[in-house]
Design an enzyme around this catalytic site. Sequence first.
Site, PDB file in Angstrom:
ATOM      1  N   SER A  81       0.832  -1.192   0.000  1.00 25.47           N
ATOM      2  CA  SER A  81       0.000   0.000   0.000  1.00 25.47           C
ATOM      3  C   SER A  81       0.877   1.257   0.000  1.00 25.47           C
ATOM      4  O   SER A  81       1.645   1.465  -0.928  1.00 25.47           O
ATOM      5  CB  SER A  81      -0.970  -0.052   1.180  1.00 25.47           C
ATOM      6  OG  SER A  81      -2.064   0.809   0.991  1.00 25.47           O
ATOM      7  N   ASP A 167      -1.536  14.414  12.880  1.00 22.16           N
ATOM      8  CA  ASP A 167      -1.774  15.716  12.267  1.00 22.16           C
ATOM      9  C   ASP A 167      -1.111  15.821  10.897  1.00 22.16           C
ATOM     10  O   ASP A 167      -1.707  16.331   9.943  1.00 22.16           O
ATOM     11  CB  ASP A 167      -1.278  16.838  13.182  1.00 22.16           C
ATOM     12  CG  ASP A 167      -2.125  16.980  14.441  1.00 22.16           C
ATOM     13  OD1 ASP A 167      -3.281  16.500  14.427  1.00 22.16           O
ATOM     14  OD2 ASP A 167      -1.639  17.557  15.425  1.00 22.16           O
ATOM     15  N   HIS A 226      -7.404  -6.249   0.513  1.00 20.82           N
ATOM     16  CA  HIS A 226      -6.261  -5.319   0.495  1.00 20.82           C
ATOM     17  C   HIS A 226      -5.179  -5.726   1.490  1.00 20.82           C
ATOM     18  O   HIS A 226      -3.999  -5.568   1.229  1.00 20.82           O
ATOM     19  CB  HIS A 226      -6.757  -3.905   0.797  1.00 20.82           C
ATOM     20  CG  HIS A 226      -5.679  -2.870   0.756  1.00 20.82           C
ATOM     21  ND1 HIS A 226      -4.912  -2.633  -0.367  1.00 20.82           N
ATOM     22  CD2 HIS A 226      -5.232  -2.010   1.710  1.00 20.82           C
ATOM     23  CE1 HIS A 226      -4.050  -1.663  -0.114  1.00 20.82           C
ATOM     24  NE2 HIS A 226      -4.223  -1.272   1.148  1.00 20.82           N
TER      25      HIS A 226
END
Length: 245
Positions: A81, A167, A226
Amino acid sequence: MLNTVIYDGPAGTPLLIAHGLFGSARNWGVIAKRLSVTRPVIAVDMRNHGQSPWHDSHAYADLAGDLADVMDRPMDVLGHSMGGKAAMVLALQAPALVRRLIVADIAPVTYTHSQDGPIEAMRRVDLAGISSRTDAKAQLSELEPGVAEFLLQSLDMTARKWRLNIDVLAAEMDKIIGFPEIAGIFEGPALFLSGAQSDYVQPEARPKIKTRFPKAKFAKIPGAGHWLHAEKPREFEAAVAAFLA
């Protein structure tokens, strides 16, 4: 420098493993140990994950550079990924460092799905008020099955914090789901290994893959989605070992 977990094996070309978004080197422990029967294996925590340094950028050029910094010689590289995209960029930008490339269930394309849901779920967890992972899991109950357990592997209960730079990952999400416009061709052997039940590598992506990776071969693991390495670890390990052999 990235945090690494090294599995010693017989002399040979080392295998470098790059995990996906929200993952860590520890997620690959069982597979890495099994693959180290024939070679050294190095699993890394990608930047902004695990015990690796936090940075303000999460661009794939930076992730690929981090991988290059770990490599003291050419290696075989496996990425899943997000880690697969970083491995592809590494192979395109520094092909001399990559002997063989394995890309697990991802293509060099921009995706439309976002991973903001898990990020917002992690932000909502009252870290100061939990006393166990079970408490934290209860606050992640709206996530799809299995996602909470996966995320909780990155929760440091002692420090009461996530081992993820949430963040920055949120701010850089467009880069994470995208793929950079870079030049380069990787002429070495490449395996694009997908889950048969996953929709991440569509048939229309194959021409773009073959343009960048002309020796690319494609294979699918039946019954896997996945998270093919977690859902079908034995089959995944066998496919990787056969390609590397």
